[in-house]
Design a protein around this motif. Sequence first.
Motif, PDB file in Angstrom:
ATOM      1  N   UNK A 191      -3.171 -13.728 -20.446  1.00 53.43           N
ATOM      2  CA  UNK A 191      -4.266 -13.580 -19.477  1.00 53.43           C
ATOM      3  C   UNK A 191      -3.732 -13.338 -18.070  1.00 53.43           C
ATOM      4  N   UNK A 192      -2.618 -13.985 -17.732  1.00 53.80           N
ATOM      5  CA  UNK A 192      -2.084 -13.897 -16.363  1.00 53.80           C
ATOM      6  C   UNK A 192      -1.534 -12.510 -16.059  1.00 53.80           C
ATOM      7  N   UNK A 193      -0.984 -11.827 -17.058  1.00 55.80           N
ATOM      8  CA  UNK A 193      -0.320 -10.550 -16.802  1.00 55.80           C
ATOM      9  C   UNK A 193      -1.240  -9.492 -16.191  1.00 55.80           C
ATOM     10  N   UNK A 194      -2.387  -9.155 -16.809  1.00 57.98           N
ATOM     11  CA  UNK A 194      -3.229  -8.112 -16.201  1.00 57.98           C
ATOM     12  C   UNK A 194      -3.778  -8.508 -14.831  1.00 57.98           C
ATOM     13  N   UNK A 195      -4.035  -9.801 -14.635  1.00 57.24           N
ATOM     14  CA  UNK A 195      -4.546 -10.259 -13.336  1.00 57.24           C
ATOM     15  C   UNK A 195      -3.507 -10.023 -12.245  1.00 57.24           C
ATOM     16  N   UNK A 196      -2.256 -10.409 -12.501  1.00 53.05           N
ATOM     17  CA  UNK A 196      -1.197 -10.219 -11.512  1.00 53.05           C
ATOM     18  C   UNK A 196      -0.881  -8.741 -11.292  1.00 53.05           C
ATOM     19  N   UNK A 197      -0.927  -7.963 -12.365  1.00 57.22           N
ATOM     20  CA  UNK A 197      -0.655  -6.528 -12.237  1.00 57.22           C
ATOM     21  C   UNK A 197      -1.689  -5.877 -11.326  1.00 57.22           C
ATOM     22  N   UNK A 199      -3.398  -7.419  -8.943  1.00 55.38           N
ATOM     23  CA  UNK A 199      -3.169  -7.929  -7.586  1.00 55.38           C
ATOM     24  C   UNK A 199      -1.973  -7.254  -6.925  1.00 55.38           C
ATOM     25  N   UNK A 200      -1.011  -6.807  -7.754  1.00 51.66           N
ATOM     26  CA  UNK A 200       0.182  -6.145  -7.217  1.00 51.66           C
ATOM     27  C   UNK A 200      -0.054  -4.675  -6.906  1.00 51.66           C
ATOM     28  N   UNK A 201      -1.247  -4.158  -7.238  1.00 52.72           N
ATOM     29  CA  UNK A 201      -1.547  -2.757  -6.962  1.00 52.72           C
ATOM     30  C   UNK A 201      -1.357  -1.854  -8.150  1.00 52.72           C
ATOM     31  N   UNK A 202      -1.437  -2.415  -9.354  1.00 51.09           N
ATOM     32  CA  UNK A 202      -1.254  -1.610 -10.559  1.00 51.09           C
ATOM     33  C   UNK A 202       0.206  -1.228 -10.757  1.00 51.09           C
ATOM     34  N   UNK A 203       0.438  -0.336 -11.726  1.00 59.87           N
ATOM     35  CA  UNK A 203       1.822   0.046 -12.049  1.00 59.87           C
ATOM     36  C   UNK A 203       2.510   0.723 -10.871  1.00 59.87           C
ATOM     37  N   UNK A 204       1.770   1.529 -10.122  1.00 57.55           N
ATOM     38  CA  UNK A 204       2.393   2.231  -8.995  1.00 57.55           C
ATOM     39  C   UNK A 204       2.816   1.248  -7.907  1.00 57.55           C
ATOM     40  N   UNK A 205       1.937   0.304  -7.594  1.00 58.25           N
ATOM     41  CA  UNK A 205       2.294  -0.702  -6.597  1.00 58.25           C
ATOM     42  C   UNK A 205       3.446  -1.573  -7.054  1.00 58.25           C
ATOM     43  N   UNK A 206       3.471  -1.870  -8.341  1.00 58.80           N
ATOM     44  CA  UNK A 206       4.545  -2.666  -8.946  1.00 58.80           C
ATOM     45  C   UNK A 206       5.891  -1.958  -8.748  1.00 58.80           C
ATOM     46  N   UNK A 207       5.951  -0.672  -9.082  1.00 58.63           N
ATOM     47  CA  UNK A 207       7.200   0.091  -8.984  1.00 58.63           C
ATOM     48  C   UNK A 207       7.641   0.299  -7.534  1.00 58.63           C
ATOM     49  N   UNK A 208       6.676   0.496  -6.662  1.00 52.62           N
ATOM     50  CA  UNK A 208       7.004   0.772  -5.264  1.00 52.62           C
ATOM     51  C   UNK A 208       7.585  -0.449  -4.564  1.00 52.62           C
ATOM     52  N   UNK A 209       7.137  -1.633  -4.930  1.00 54.35           N
ATOM     53  CA  UNK A 209       7.504  -2.847  -4.200  1.00 54.35           C
ATOM     54  C   UNK A 209       8.935  -3.321  -4.479  1.00 54.35           C
ATOM     55  N   UNK A 210       9.504  -2.955  -5.632  1.00 49.65           N
ATOM     56  CA  UNK A 210      10.830  -3.451  -6.019  1.00 49.65           C
ATOM     57  C   UNK A 210      11.844  -2.316  -6.031  1.00 49.65           C
ATOM     58  N   UNK A 211      13.135  -2.633  -5.899  1.00 49.93           N
ATOM     59  CA  UNK A 211      14.175  -1.594  -5.957  1.00 49.93           C
ATOM     60  C   UNK A 211      14.130  -0.841  -7.287  1.00 49.93           C
ATOM     61  N   UNK A 212      14.531   0.416  -7.272  1.00 50.52           N
ATOM     62  CA  UNK A 212      14.517   1.237  -8.485  1.00 50.52           C
ATOM     63  C   UNK A 212      15.400   0.647  -9.573  1.00 50.52           C
ATOM     64  N   UNK A 276       8.135  -9.542 -17.156  1.00 50.93           N
ATOM     65  CA  UNK A 276       7.233  -8.772 -16.284  1.00 50.93           C
ATOM     66  C   UNK A 276       6.497  -9.678 -15.299  1.00 50.93           C
ATOM     67  N   UNK A 277       6.107 -10.875 -15.733  1.00 51.40           N
ATOM     68  CA  UNK A 277       5.449 -11.821 -14.822  1.00 51.40           C
ATOM     69  C   UNK A 277       6.386 -12.263 -13.704  1.00 51.40           C
ATOM     70  N   UNK A 278       7.664 -12.477 -14.017  1.00 52.25           N
ATOM     71  CA  UNK A 278       8.628 -12.870 -12.989  1.00 52.25           C
ATOM     72  C   UNK A 278       8.797 -11.748 -11.964  1.00 52.25           C
ATOM     73  N   UNK A 279       8.836 -10.500 -12.442  1.00 52.29           N
ATOM     74  CA  UNK A 279       8.950  -9.369 -11.536  1.00 52.29           C
ATOM     75  C   UNK A 279       7.680  -9.224 -10.684  1.00 52.29           C
ATOM     76  N   UNK A 280       6.523  -9.418 -11.294  1.00 50.68           N
ATOM     77  CA  UNK A 280       5.266  -9.368 -10.532  1.00 50.68           C
ATOM     78  C   UNK A 280       5.203 -10.520  -9.531  1.00 50.68           C
ATOM     79  N   UNK A 281       5.738 -11.666  -9.919  1.00 55.31           N
ATOM     80  CA  UNK A 281       5.802 -12.792  -8.994  1.00 55.31           C
ATOM     81  C   UNK A 281       6.663 -12.460  -7.783  1.00 55.31           C
ATOM     82  N   UNK A 282       7.733 -11.704  -8.016  1.00 54.41           N
ATOM     83  CA  UNK A 282       8.582 -11.246  -6.913  1.00 54.41           C
ATOM     84  C   UNK A 282       7.781 -10.340  -5.973  1.00 54.41           C
ATOM     85  N   UNK A 283       6.988  -9.446  -6.544  1.00 55.40           N
ATOM     86  CA  UNK A 283       6.151  -8.560  -5.733  1.00 55.40           C
ATOM     87  C   UNK A 283       5.178  -9.377  -4.883  1.00 55.40           C
TER      88      UNK A 283
END
Length: 481
Positions: A191-197, A199-212, A276-283
């Motif tokens: 349940x937490x994964x889609x909610x955090x994704x 909040x992070x701005x979807x897949x594009x926001x997720x990728x943009x916020x962290x180093x490649x 993925x949740x840990x990475x979203x938590x970083x975002x």
Amino acid sequence: MSHLYAAIVGAIILTLLVVSLTRLGKVKTKADYLVAGRSLPAFVLIFTLLSSWIGSGSLLGGAENAYNNGIVALWQGAGGWAGLLLIYFIAPRARRSAQFTIPDLLEARYNQLARVLGVIAVLFAYTAITSYQLIGGGDILSLIFPTVITPDLGKYIIAIFVIVFTAIAGMSSVAYMDVVIGLLATVTLLMAFPVLLHMAGGWSGFHTALPASHFRPLGSGSFLRAMELFLPTCLLMLGNQAMYQKFFSAKSEKDARVAVVGWVIGTVVLETVIVLLAMLGHVMAIKNHASPFPRAILAFTALHSLPGLLGALLMGAIFAKIISTANNFLFSPATNLVNDIFVRYIAPDASNKRILIISRLMVVFLGIWALYQALHTGSVLQKTLYAYTVYSAALTPVILAAFYSKRANAAGAVSAIFAGTFITVFWDTGFVHHHLPAVLAERDAIFPALIAAVLCLVLVSAFTRPPRAEQAAMFFNKPVE
């Protein structure tokens, strides 16, 4: 908000205590305590296997790695997945041998010295694993009650919970608590994964916020480093005593095999979601200009980023998972001291009542030792890899050889267990760093320890007498239909 989190954690503790107490009346004999009377159905096995495997190693160590390095952390989980695929074929053989512990199996297949060395290796590995569960639980309590509970005080509190829950009813208590915990954790993580994704701005926001590099399979490291994450996890999975004890507890070989299928699916899904949740938590930490401890990123995200009830449930699920894993890895070495030392060498005619008393005392003793280690540990990830490597190098090769090699013998097994344990325990000492080239001394212990153990097993077995035919019979003969 803190009242909601406290209420959820309190409800979880109360539920676990009720489950343990309801199983207490069913524990009458050694077999009831150590392997739940060999009565666990596939459904219970799935969740107790899942709960015992995914603990602080994934929720703290794996999350710490994912926070710092990205999806390269999946190599740690992938080692478990590969091990699980192989376990599908091992599980029925393990149930067929009908032992209580891995050292039981080692003596049946090899000799008494293999049993004793196996106990030592399990004690080193499993109390280390228990110790970082206490660290994780302490971190969570300090996050919920920052003005009242420090991380070290939290470790003491968690140690008391774990010791009490584990001592009450043994394997039966552990397994049925895991059903409750496994269901809670699975639902809340998903349940937490889609909610955090979102909040992070979807897949594009997720990728943009962290180093490649966070989205590359090898991150910014090498394939060798990926293997240093993959191999300890894979080999621990293949030889994991806590897992084999669950197979020894199964109602039948069919239940053991069905449980592995469910375990594979659950582990692949949950390990991936945790990374993925840990990475979203970083975002989210970047968005909120926060600097959490990497190992506590999942709990920190639950507290500061998720909506109230969902955040509290996720915090509670992480807390419960840590308790569950600590229960499993504290209970397992306690059974070794009782079954493989006390009953085998000190009091072979001990009554069931006396064995149950000694079993609970051993849980207390090992719980205190694990707490001592927790109070003196820095990185959970490094402690995880150390514990996995002790077991992977010392025991997994000889366990697999027991099932699949008719030529492996006692001398080979004893030399392999000793070499794997010795090299891992002393690898990070000053002696190694002063007497080996830096390119070797700075690597993790898994490759030198594993290579030494396998060479000992193969070469010593090849140049000494083969085992007696009856030693291999229970591991290779098919059951009568």
